[in-house]
Design an enzyme around this catalytic site. Structure first.
Site, mmCIF file in Angstrom:
data_model
loop_
_atom_site.group_PDB
_atom_site.id
_atom_site.type_symbol
_atom_site.label_atom_id
_atom_site.label_comp_id
_atom_site.label_asym_id
_atom_site.label_seq_id
_atom_site.Cartn_x
_atom_site.Cartn_y
_atom_site.Cartn_z
ATOM 1 N N GLU A 44 0.855 -1.198 0.000
ATOM 2 C CA GLU A 44 0.000 0.000 0.000
ATOM 3 C C GLU A 44 0.884 1.238 0.000
ATOM 4 O OE1 GLU A 44 -2.708 -0.502 3.308
ATOM 5 O OE2 GLU A 44 -4.175 -1.460 2.000
ATOM 6 N N HIS A 84 -9.511 9.732 3.193
ATOM 7 C CA HIS A 84 -9.121 8.698 2.234
ATOM 8 C C HIS A 84 -9.296 9.277 0.840
ATOM 9 C CE1 HIS A 84 -8.598 4.974 0.115
ATOM 10 N NE2 HIS A 84 -8.162 4.449 1.240
ATOM 11 N N ARG A 109 -1.258 8.992 1.514
ATOM 12 C CA ARG A 109 -2.668 9.344 1.353
ATOM 13 C C ARG A 109 -2.949 10.838 1.326
ATOM 14 N NH1 ARG A 109 -5.788 4.924 5.067
ATOM 15 N NH2 ARG A 109 -5.278 3.259 3.649
ATOM 16 N N HIS A 117 -11.622 9.643 6.947
ATOM 17 C CA HIS A 117 -11.374 8.204 7.058
ATOM 18 C C HIS A 117 -10.823 7.785 8.415
ATOM 19 C CE1 HIS A 117 -10.554 4.207 5.714
ATOM 20 N NE2 HIS A 117 -9.244 4.337 5.792
ATOM 21 N N ARG A 144 -1.175 8.907 9.395
ATOM 22 C CA ARG A 144 -1.081 7.455 9.604
ATOM 23 C C ARG A 144 -0.612 6.750 8.332
ATOM 24 N NH1 ARG A 144 -5.540 3.009 8.968
ATOM 25 N NH2 ARG A 144 -6.165 4.473 7.353
HETATM 26 C C1 LIG Z 1 -13.814 1.674 5.542
HETATM 27 C C2 LIG Z 1 -12.602 1.546 6.435
HETATM 28 C C3 LIG Z 1 -11.473 0.835 5.985
HETATM 29 C C4 LIG Z 1 -10.356 0.706 6.798
HETATM 30 N N1 LIG Z 1 -9.288 -0.045 6.355
HETATM 31 C C5 LIG Z 1 -8.236 -0.261 7.185
HETATM 32 C C6 LIG Z 1 -7.179 -1.134 6.809
HETATM 33 O O1 LIG Z 1 -7.202 -1.742 5.752
HETATM 34 N N2 LIG Z 1 -6.145 -1.297 7.670
HETATM 35 C C7 LIG Z 1 -6.084 -0.658 8.888
HETATM 36 O O2 LIG Z 1 -5.119 -0.843 9.638
HETATM 37 N N3 LIG Z 1 -7.091 0.171 9.267
HETATM 38 C C8 LIG Z 1 -8.157 0.363 8.468
HETATM 39 N N4 LIG Z 1 -9.181 1.180 8.875
HETATM 40 C C9 LIG Z 1 -9.112 1.799 10.204
HETATM 41 C C10 LIG Z 1 -9.405 0.743 11.270
HETATM 42 O O3 LIG Z 1 -10.486 -0.053 10.860
HETATM 43 C C11 LIG Z 1 -9.743 1.388 12.605
HETATM 44 O O4 LIG Z 1 -8.824 2.380 12.933
HETATM 45 C C12 LIG Z 1 -9.721 0.346 13.721
HETATM 46 O O5 LIG Z 1 -10.532 -0.743 13.357
HETATM 47 C C13 LIG Z 1 -10.189 0.972 15.018
HETATM 48 O O6 LIG Z 1 -10.416 -0.056 15.956
HETATM 49 P P1 LIG Z 1 -10.978 0.356 17.378
HETATM 50 O O7 LIG Z 1 -11.157 -0.921 18.119
HETATM 51 O O8 LIG Z 1 -10.140 1.407 17.968
HETATM 52 O O9 LIG Z 1 -12.396 1.044 17.079
HETATM 53 P P2 LIG Z 1 -13.699 0.465 16.393
HETATM 54 O O10 LIG Z 1 -13.413 -0.755 15.626
HETATM 55 O O11 LIG Z 1 -14.355 1.577 15.679
HETATM 56 O O12 LIG Z 1 -14.615 0.084 17.649
HETATM 57 C C14 LIG Z 1 -15.168 1.083 18.474
HETATM 58 C C15 LIG Z 1 -16.260 0.453 19.301
HETATM 59 O O13 LIG Z 1 -16.699 1.359 20.304
HETATM 60 C C16 LIG Z 1 -18.120 1.339 20.378
HETATM 61 N N5 LIG Z 1 -18.549 2.596 20.989
HETATM 62 C C17 LIG Z 1 -18.314 3.849 20.558
HETATM 63 N N6 LIG Z 1 -18.840 4.747 21.399
HETATM 64 C C18 LIG Z 1 -19.437 4.042 22.398
HETATM 65 C C19 LIG Z 1 -20.176 4.392 23.562
HETATM 66 N N7 LIG Z 1 -20.447 5.672 23.889
HETATM 67 N N8 LIG Z 1 -20.642 3.406 24.357
HETATM 68 C C20 LIG Z 1 -20.423 2.108 24.049
HETATM 69 N N9 LIG Z 1 -19.744 1.721 22.954
HETATM 70 C C21 LIG Z 1 -19.252 2.671 22.149
HETATM 71 C C22 LIG Z 1 -18.527 1.140 18.928
HETATM 72 O O14 LIG Z 1 -19.851 0.703 18.825
HETATM 73 C C23 LIG Z 1 -17.503 0.086 18.510
HETATM 74 O O15 LIG Z 1 -17.912 -1.186 18.919
HETATM 75 C C24 LIG Z 1 -10.329 1.319 8.076
HETATM 76 C C25 LIG Z 1 -11.440 2.011 8.529
HETATM 77 C C26 LIG Z 1 -12.581 2.122 7.718
HETATM 78 C C27 LIG Z 1 -13.769 2.855 8.242
#
Ligand SMILES: Cc1cc2nc3c(=O)[nH]c(=O)nc-3n(C[C@H](O)[C@H](O)[C@H](O)COP(=O)(O)OP(=O)(O)OC[C@H]3O[C@@H](n4cnc5c(N)ncnc54)[C@H](O)[C@@H]3O)c2cc1C
Length: 497
Positions: free
Chosen positions: A114, A229, A275, A336, A371
């Site tokens: 990438e 993005h 990006r 993004h 990032r």
């Molecule tokens: C379309 C897309 C493609 C991506 N592609 C990539 C990739 O290829 N490689 C990569 O490294 N990253 C990628 N990313 C980024 C990556 O997916 C995220 O940064 C990462 O998954 C974040 O993980 P997290 O556990 O921190 O948050 P999340 O996976 O967003 O989880 C957050 C959780 O908190 C919960 N929550 C939020 N607020 C509250 C509240 N007040 N009370 C209770 N629960 C709450 C939500 O419901 C969710 O379950 C991508 C993101 C997107 C949107």
């Protein structure tokens, strides 16, 4: 208020929250996972491209570190970056152990490339890596009887007593507030995409963790480094679906409506420049030619290979009437990823004792000004594991004061306020910023805050509380952008050129 006590309270069920839960449960500790939607509702489930790790023969953590620092414009925290890249191979092994499947031939992983990576190091599962990872971690969590999962539990407040976080209050199933207490509370609430009109993030990405942490007195930094993005589907009806960087990695080219491969005019790395460079180039090209979008051209690539490598993207495009083996894909940049957030140390500690944080809600220093692609899933695992290992075995807390209940305005007022905010942020605090635009945005946020304070109180609504959280996060983004006196990483203010 009724309360329940655990060893750990985890807020959020994306990769960061569930990794933390699983790691803590291996020590025999009881974990409660509060999540505002279904277990798998998260940014994690939407990740496409993959997860970066220096596991290829010609690769090393030193090269991964160097690429991460270059993408971050050198303002990354070097210790945090080293911690990330050195622990990457172990993170991949752990995912495989708990049942995640990645593309490869059994003994060798197939590694993608990438933008910004000097080697092939993206471990992936076709173009739906995030879903495969979330499937594996959520199945492991469901099978673990030390972990209690509470879906549809929206956290409205962190409980702070004598300067220490002792848990959180959640509205459970929309019927009532309950307190969840533990010596360790973990914020893993993900991103802030919904601050903007166009985002690749799902609806849960409403910056709740930023607002909850700010209210609890945590340090929040680098929110101005908002990653857009470069290539999301431009379609009037469909959401801003991501056309993964891996498609450009596979050879797709960017063209304007006249057919010119315009990246030649902007950067010698062409479509595989970092990006921010690609997103800004698209923005300038659209402004220059006064068009709504540019095009991603995959028509010269092998059609069978394209369909096999990108089945999810293919399905989304077909739904929009686009066959990417024959048609150019209309694309625009969209919000993004949030590089900034709640400041933590290498072990996920925030500035408030008893409160840890991991994943996209944090500012670990890993990303600096920008990032590097596929480093965020990795960050979610590595820092959640370190946080779980650093968690304290303090005595179980007791709730001494009755928590105050979250106040709300009516949903119709919240809809209006949220839409005004999203428009303001998109117009003034996007890829291209000016001092006049940023001041305009700040004025609008002040007005919306004042309006919220004036409006009559209404029954509890998740949507209305999320809107308050979005306003808090937006203020950090704008104030951060106004305070930054040079253009670095993702922050680009035309008045500073
Ligand atoms: C379309 C897309 C493609 C991506 N592609 C990539 C990739 O290829 N490689 C990569 O490294 N990253 C990628 N990313 C980024 C990556 O997916 C995220 O940064 C990462 O998954 C974040 O993980 P997290 O556990 O921190 O948050 P999340 O996976 O967003 O989880 C957050 C959780 O908190 C919960 N929550 C939020 N607020 C509250 C509240 N007040 N009370 C209770 N629960 C709450 C939500 O419901 C969710 O379950 C991508 C993101 C997107 C949107």
């Amino acid at each position: 208020m009724q309360s329940e006590t655990f060893d750990h309270v985890v807020i959020g069920s994306g990769l960061a929250g569930l990794t933390y839960a699983l790691r803590s449960a291996t020590r025999g500790e009881r974990v409660c996972v509060l999540t505002k939607g279904q277990l798998t509702d998260s940014n994690t489930s939407w990740a496409q491209g993959g997860i970066a790790a220096a596991v290829g023969e010609a690769d090393s953590w030193e090269l991964h570190e160097q690429d991460t620092m270059v993408a971050g414009a050198g303002i990354n925290d070097e210790d945090a970056v080293r911690h990330l890249v050195q622990n990457a191979p172990e993170a991949i092994e752990w995912l495989i152990q708990i049942g995640a499947h990645f593309d490869g031939d059994g003994s060798h992983l197939s590694l993608g490339r990438e933008g910004g990576h000097s080697r092939n190091r993206i471990v992936h599962h076709a173009d739906n890596t995030g879903w495969e990872i979330e499937r594996a971690v959520s199945e492991a969590v469901r099978a673990n009887n030390l972990i209690t999962i509470l879906p549809f539990s929206f956290v409205t407040q962190l409980l702070i007593e004598e300067g220490r976080c002792i848990g959180a209050v959640a509205m459970v199933n929309g019927v009532g507030f309950r307190a969840y207490l533990a010596p360790n509370t973990v914020l893993a609430t993900g991103g802030a995409g919904k601050v903007y009109q166009h985002t690749t993030n799902p609806n849960v990405a409403t910056a709740d963790g930023i607002a909850l942490a700010a209210e609890a007195g945590c340090k929040i930094e680098n929110m101005e480094f908002m990653q857009f993005h470069p290539t999301t589907l431009y379609h009037p009806q469909l959401r801003s679906s991501l056309i993964s960087e891996a498609v450009r990695g596979a050879g797709a080219t960017l063209r304007n409506h006249q057919g010119r491969r315009f990246m030649y005019d902007y950067d010698s790395r062409l479509e595989l420049a970092p990006r921010d460079v690609v997103a800004r180039s698209i923005h300038f090209e659209m402004q220059r030619l006064k068009t709504w979008c540019v095009y991603l051209d995959t028509t010269h690539l092998n059609p069978e290979k394209l369909r096999a490598e990108f089945p999810t993207i293919n399905a989304t495009l077909l739904e929009a009437g686009i066959d990417f083996t024959k048609d150019w894909i209309p694309v625009v940049p969209a919000q993004h990823y949030s590089c900034g957030g709640v400041v933590t140390d290498l072990e996920g500690r925030t500035s408030v004792p008893g409160l840890l944080a991991a994943g996209e809600v944090t500012c670990t220093g890993v990303h600096g000004g920008n990032r590097l692609a596929s480093n965020s899933l990795l960050e979610a695992i590595v820092f959640a594991m370190s946080a779980a290992d650093a968690a304290e075995s303090e005595p179980k807390p007791i709730l001494r004061q009755e928590p105050k209940q979250a106040q709300c305005v009516s949903e119709s007022d919240a809809v209006r306020i949220r839409h005004t905010l999203q428009r303001t942020m998109t117009n003034n605090v996007g890829i291209f910023r000016t001092f006049a635009g940023l001041n305009e945005a700040l004025k609008s946020i002040d007005q919306l805050d004042a309006e919220l304070a004036r409006l009559p109180e209404a029954p509890f609504s998740t949507y209305a509380r999320e809107t308050v959280h979005l306003l808090t996060a937006a203020r950090y983004i704008v104030e951060g952008a106004l305070a930054r006196k040079e253009n670095v990483g993702l922050h680009y203010n035309a008045d500073l050129v």
